[in-house]
Write an enzyme that holds these catalytic residues in place. Sequence first.
Site, PDB file in Angstrom:
ATOM      1  N   HIS A  67       0.881  -1.184   0.000  1.00  0.00           N
ATOM      2  CA  HIS A  67       0.000   0.000   0.000  1.00  0.00           C
ATOM      3  C   HIS A  67       0.912   1.225   0.000  1.00  0.00           C
ATOM      4  O   HIS A  67       1.598   1.503   0.983  1.00  0.00           O
ATOM      5  CB  HIS A  67      -0.920  -0.002   1.223  1.00  0.00           C
ATOM      6  CG  HIS A  67      -2.014  -1.014   1.119  1.00  0.00           C
ATOM      7  ND1 HIS A  67      -2.529  -1.681   2.208  1.00  0.00           N
ATOM      8  CD2 HIS A  67      -2.701  -1.469   0.038  1.00  0.00           C
ATOM      9  CE1 HIS A  67      -3.473  -2.507   1.795  1.00  0.00           C
ATOM     10  NE2 HIS A  67      -3.599  -2.402   0.483  1.00  0.00           N
ATOM     11  N   GLU A  70       1.684   4.024   2.763  1.00  0.00           N
ATOM     12  CA  GLU A  70       2.153   3.629   4.090  1.00  0.00           C
ATOM     13  C   GLU A  70       3.681   3.742   4.148  1.00  0.00           C
ATOM     14  O   GLU A  70       4.412   2.761   4.261  1.00  0.00           O
ATOM     15  CB  GLU A  70       1.628   2.222   4.410  1.00  0.00           C
ATOM     16  CG  GLU A  70       0.103   2.213   4.468  1.00  0.00           C
ATOM     17  CD  GLU A  70      -0.542   0.822   4.488  1.00  0.00           C
ATOM     18  OE1 GLU A  70       0.178  -0.188   4.530  1.00  0.00           O
ATOM     19  OE2 GLU A  70      -1.790   0.772   4.456  1.00  0.00           O
ATOM     20  N   ARG A 125      -3.145   4.669  -2.483  1.00  0.00           N
ATOM     21  CA  ARG A 125      -2.896   3.387  -1.817  1.00  0.00           C
ATOM     22  C   ARG A 125      -2.725   2.239  -2.799  1.00  0.00           C
ATOM     23  O   ARG A 125      -2.011   1.274  -2.540  1.00  0.00           O
ATOM     24  CB  ARG A 125      -4.101   3.156  -0.885  1.00  0.00           C
ATOM     25  CG  ARG A 125      -4.416   1.766  -0.467  1.00  0.00           C
ATOM     26  CD  ARG A 125      -5.769   1.775   0.254  1.00  0.00           C
ATOM     27  NE  ARG A 125      -6.346   0.454   0.399  1.00  0.00           N
ATOM     28  CZ  ARG A 125      -6.311  -0.250   1.520  1.00  0.00           C
ATOM     29  NH1 ARG A 125      -5.696   0.217   2.580  1.00  0.00           N
ATOM     30  NH2 ARG A 125      -6.884  -1.418   1.581  1.00  0.00           N
ATOM     31  N   HIS A 194       2.713  -3.572   6.843  1.00  0.00           N
ATOM     32  CA  HIS A 194       1.718  -2.541   6.557  1.00  0.00           C
ATOM     33  C   HIS A 194       1.762  -1.512   7.683  1.00  0.00           C
ATOM     34  O   HIS A 194       2.410  -1.727   8.696  1.00  0.00           O
ATOM     35  CB  HIS A 194       0.310  -3.152   6.519  1.00  0.00           C
ATOM     36  CG  HIS A 194       0.055  -3.998   5.306  1.00  0.00           C
ATOM     37  ND1 HIS A 194      -0.774  -3.606   4.297  1.00  0.00           N
ATOM     38  CD2 HIS A 194       0.541  -5.207   4.950  1.00  0.00           C
ATOM     39  CE1 HIS A 194      -0.802  -4.540   3.363  1.00  0.00           C
ATOM     40  NE2 HIS A 194      -0.009  -5.531   3.728  1.00  0.00           N
ATOM     41  N   GLU A 268       1.080  -4.595  11.146  1.00  0.00           N
ATOM     42  CA  GLU A 268       0.587  -3.217  10.979  1.00  0.00           C
ATOM     43  C   GLU A 268       1.402  -2.374  11.946  1.00  0.00           C
ATOM     44  O   GLU A 268       1.249  -2.494  13.167  1.00  0.00           O
ATOM     45  CB  GLU A 268      -0.905  -3.126  11.352  1.00  0.00           C
ATOM     46  CG  GLU A 268      -1.842  -3.765  10.349  1.00  0.00           C
ATOM     47  CD  GLU A 268      -2.294  -2.806   9.266  1.00  0.00           C
ATOM     48  OE1 GLU A 268      -1.884  -1.634   9.297  1.00  0.00           O
ATOM     49  OE2 GLU A 268      -3.047  -3.230   8.383  1.00  0.00           O
TER      50      GLU A 268
END
Lengths: 307, 96
Positions: A67, A70, A125, A194, A268
């Site tokens: 993505h 990020e 993204r 992520h 994440e």
Amino acid sequence: STATFNYGTYHSLDSIYAELDHLASAFNNIVRKIQIGESYEKRPLFVLKFSTGGRKRPAIWLDAGIHSREWVTQASAMWIAKQIASEYGNDPSTTSLLNKMDIFLLPVANPDGYVFTHTTNRMWRKTRSRNKGSLCVGVDPNRNWDAGFGGPGASNNPCSDSYRGPRANSEVEVKSIVDFIRNHGNIQAFLTLHSYSQLLMYPYGYKCTQAADYDELDNLARAAAYSIRSIYDTTFKVGSICKTIYQASGSSIDWSYDYGIKYSFAFELRDTGRFGFLLPANQIIPTAEETWLGLKTIMEHVRDNPY
Amino acid sequence: LETYVGHQVLRIKPKNEEEIKKLQHLETMGHLELDFWKNPTAPSFPADVRIPAKRVPLVKAFLESHGFEYSVLIKDLQVVLDKEKQDMAQSLQKDR
């Protein structure tokens, strides 16, 4: 040279790619740059291979930046690359890992999107592929894998940020990784970075049933979260994608797990509660440091538990 | 370069499943042009959403009228983006 690359700031794709060359040159005993494909807009997809030699050794896959917005993930991946190379021969854990296994690191999994975030739209993204019959551009490359593709938790609307694409692996960035992993044939772990939510997740996301290796994956993820917390007290929540966030079909770790890669995890990274994924640059190195500790916990387990 | 002047990012804390459903419904309303940075998923797990400047009053009014607990994560997104760009430029300058 690597001495001039500032790991505590965000960089353009060109600067990152130049640093990959520098790393491969400065640590030429263990680092090699390999092109595994090219993006929709024909940018190369580069992985760093960390290896002490030998063919078809068991390996660990690590990617970042699928993505594009990020940014802390691409930046962390670069710091981690340098760390792996520097630790070999100096840190017993990393040395023993690399004496037994290879690591493949893809720091920018979505280069077109990354360039677009620098030049046109910081909030981008998806990939930059054209969608037939729609003015909207791009596919969410983490809904495009062949794992429950088209199921709940992905959009069929090309204008949505979670558009799954016309078919599984339609995105060349995704297919390049799939082909590389299939051709390699001995990837033992699939790890993906992520941001942001402070989560450490394992399969599944396309369904809400437990993975066959649930107990082991859960225990390992908890151990990794404990390692992450040990340095800056950053707490990660642990669980399956479905239970931790929501049902999401077509994600990379679901594909890798169903393909047979038992140790499949998605990180994440850090959420300061103030900037979302516009994490200030002074947070890059602390984020990378704690992430590396979590990754190491998983990698050590993979090294010690071949299957 | 796309600008985000006046865009706000709100952190919304749904209290129960009903509030989650309302947020999920909000997400489907394309005309609001909301960008969910973090989706509404579970009670006590906050959802972060970027709201275009022109929609901020409407969305806030909706949240307040339905009793949602929320805070402003980013008051003006462009300010943060400008700072990020400035930091990058300074860093590049310093490196050179």
